[in-house]
Design an enzyme around this catalytic site. Structure first.
Site, mmCIF file in Angstrom:
data_model
loop_
_atom_site.group_PDB
_atom_site.id
_atom_site.type_symbol
_atom_site.label_atom_id
_atom_site.label_comp_id
_atom_site.label_asym_id
_atom_site.label_seq_id
_atom_site.Cartn_x
_atom_site.Cartn_y
_atom_site.Cartn_z
ATOM 1 N N ASP A 197 0.897 -1.337 -0.070
ATOM 2 C CA ASP A 197 0.108 -0.065 -0.057
ATOM 3 C C ASP A 197 1.037 1.184 0.022
ATOM 4 O O ASP A 197 2.069 1.185 0.592
ATOM 5 C CB ASP A 197 -0.846 0.006 1.262
ATOM 6 N N GLU A 289 -8.101 -8.078 0.543
ATOM 7 C CA GLU A 289 -7.546 -8.495 1.890
ATOM 8 C C GLU A 289 -8.210 -9.943 2.333
ATOM 9 O O GLU A 289 -7.620 -10.722 2.590
ATOM 10 C CB GLU A 289 -7.540 -7.438 3.004
HETATM 11 N N1 UDP Z 1 -5.489 3.477 -3.439
HETATM 12 C C1 UDP Z 1 -5.279 4.376 -4.182
HETATM 13 N N2 UDP Z 1 -6.471 5.271 -4.453
HETATM 14 C C2 UDP Z 1 -7.573 5.405 -3.791
HETATM 15 C C3 UDP Z 1 -7.843 4.071 -2.919
HETATM 16 C C4 UDP Z 1 -6.650 3.212 -2.924
HETATM 17 O O1 UDP Z 1 -4.102 4.676 -4.673
HETATM 18 O O2 UDP Z 1 -8.299 6.187 -3.754
HETATM 19 C C5 UDP Z 1 -4.551 2.143 -3.390
HETATM 20 C C6 UDP Z 1 -3.485 2.810 -2.622
HETATM 21 O O3 UDP Z 1 -2.285 2.286 -2.892
HETATM 22 C C7 UDP Z 1 -3.775 2.394 -1.552
HETATM 23 C C8 UDP Z 1 -4.339 0.815 -1.601
HETATM 24 O O4 UDP Z 1 -5.154 1.268 -2.926
HETATM 25 O O5 UDP Z 1 -2.763 2.201 -0.314
HETATM 26 C C9 UDP Z 1 -5.343 0.369 -0.774
HETATM 27 O O6 UDP Z 1 -6.211 1.302 -0.176
HETATM 28 P P1 UDP Z 1 -6.318 1.651 1.359
HETATM 29 O O7 UDP Z 1 -4.719 2.213 1.599
HETATM 30 O O8 UDP Z 1 -7.275 3.117 1.323
HETATM 31 O O9 UDP Z 1 -6.886 0.515 1.957
HETATM 32 P P2 UDP Z 1 -6.722 0.351 3.673
HETATM 33 O O10 UDP Z 1 -5.233 0.441 4.035
HETATM 34 O O11 UDP Z 1 -7.676 1.102 4.421
HETATM 35 O O12 UDP Z 1 -6.882 -1.227 3.597
HETATM 36 MN MN MN Z 2 -3.649 1.385 3.037
#
Ligand code: UDP
Ligand code: MN
Length: 340
Positions: A197, A289
């Site tokens: 991420d 996930e």
């Molecule tokens: N992501 C992005 N833009 C968005 C949503 C997600 O680039 O609007 C990508 C980014 O790499 C992010 C990953 O998808 O780290 C997972 O989403 P997020 O980190 O929001 O999920 P969480 O950490 O809450 O599981």
């Molecule tokens: Mn994330």
């Protein structure tokens, strides 16, 4: 007349014997120097048997802790915590076995300006220090790629991707993009690959102790929880379904990795699950996930990383969390995630 013919015959014989000699000479050369596959295999076997740099065994670099209970899984995979690995032995090994490590990161929409620069700068400083690294940036707008001066041994490759409309799809469709890029080029460019991420920051050395055939990250919220309570997908209708009471650990999709072949398997299987769910109008509770957890339930990871390798600093239960290497960045879902 007759004399002339005899002379010609003699000349012809001489030429033929010269040609034969030449052929004989060439054949001898060929026998002497031709390297057949079999010969190569023989040479390799001798070389590898005499070679002092043997394969690294787990016991050479990893010592399970007596004081902590979670340092080896019941399928004998190491759980890497700070203090369980011998960095010197590992570095000596990888000094003889040069490697290149890949790192994929996605930045779409507002995540570009908010997280990407810090992620890359911190990776440049702490990720696989002293080893060759290729950072693969998957971005939906080339023009917003930050200009970053990298240290030696580091390369960035930037690829433009299409922006999904929903943030859930941005997250899930990473599996599709990753598998396509592994097949297209990554598999020929790196020995190991991590997929991460972007909303996190490296804060200390994140080194070769993390490398393995397939690597899963223990989730900072759930590593101590009762398995019945972890948020696996519980609907039998989803491909990510794990029955209550089953499973091993709850893994965090913010970090996973392995050899390119293993990462390809992970990404392809997760994508298959995601697409089948879409066909059946289902979405697993924690998206990619949930599918990653199902994958690692069916195919046990070869190595697990302790929560120190992906920690949330706002958490207060920090017993055994002694050396944080990667930290969650501040989340601001409301303002940052792509919306419809
Ligand atoms: N992501 C992005 N833009 C968005 C949503 C997600 O680039 O609007 C990508 C980014 O790499 C992010 C990953 O998808 O780290 C997972 O989403 P997020 O980190 O929001 O999920 P969480 O950490 O809450 O599981
Ligand atoms: Mn994330």
């Amino acid at each position: 007349m007759i004399l002339g013919k005899q002379k010609e015959r003699m000349k012809y014989r001489r030429k033929t014997s010269q040609l034969l000699l030449l052929l004989l000479f060439l054949w001898a050369l060929y026998r002497q120097y031709h390297v057949s596959t079999k010969k190569l295999q023989k040479i390799y076997r001798c070389w590898s048997m005499n070679s002092p740099s043997k394969e690294l065994k787990l016991s050479d670099w990893f010592s399970p802790s007596q004081s902590m209970n979670l340092t080896t899984t019941n399928w004998s995979a190491p759980v890497v915590w700070h203090g369980t690995f011998n960095e010197e032995v590992l570095e000596q090994y990888y000094a003889k076995h040069k490697i290149t490590v890949g790192l994929t990161v996605f930045a779409v929409g507002r995540y570009i300006d908010h997280y990407l620069r810090k992620f890359i700068l911190s990776a440049d400083m702490f990720f696989m220090v002293g080893h060759k690294v290729i950072i693969y940036v998957l971005i939906d707008d080339f023009s917003r790629m930050p200009w970053i001066q990298l240290s030696p041994l580091r390369t960035i490759k930037v690829f433009e991707i299409k922006r999904e409309k929903r943030w859930q799809d941005v997250s899930m469709m990473r599996m599709k993009t990753i598998s396509e890029h592994v097949v297209d080029h990554i598999q020929r460019e790196v020995d190991f690959l991590f997929c991460m991420d972007v909303d996190q920051v490296f804060v200390r050395k994140y080194g070769v102790e993390t490398l393995g055939e397939s690597v899963a990250q223990l989730h900072a919220y759930w590593y101590k929880a009762d398995l019945i309570k972890v948020p696996y997908e519980r609907s039998e209708l989803s491909e990510a379904y794990i029955p209550t009471g089953m499973g091993d650990f709850y893994y965090h999709a913010a970090v996973f990795g392995g050899t390119p072949t293993q990462v390809l398997n992970i990404a392809r299987e997760c994508l298959k699950g995601i697409m089948n769910d879409k066909k059946n109008s289902i979405e697993a509770v924690w998206h990619d996930e949930s599918h990653l957890n199902k994958y690692f339930f069916l195919h046990k990871p070869a190595k697990l990383l302790s929560p120190e390798y992906c920690w949330d600093f706002t958490r207060t239960d920090i017993i055994n969390i002694r050396n944080i290497k990667l930290s969650w960045a501040k989340k601001d879902y409301k303002h940052l995630r792509v919306k419809l």
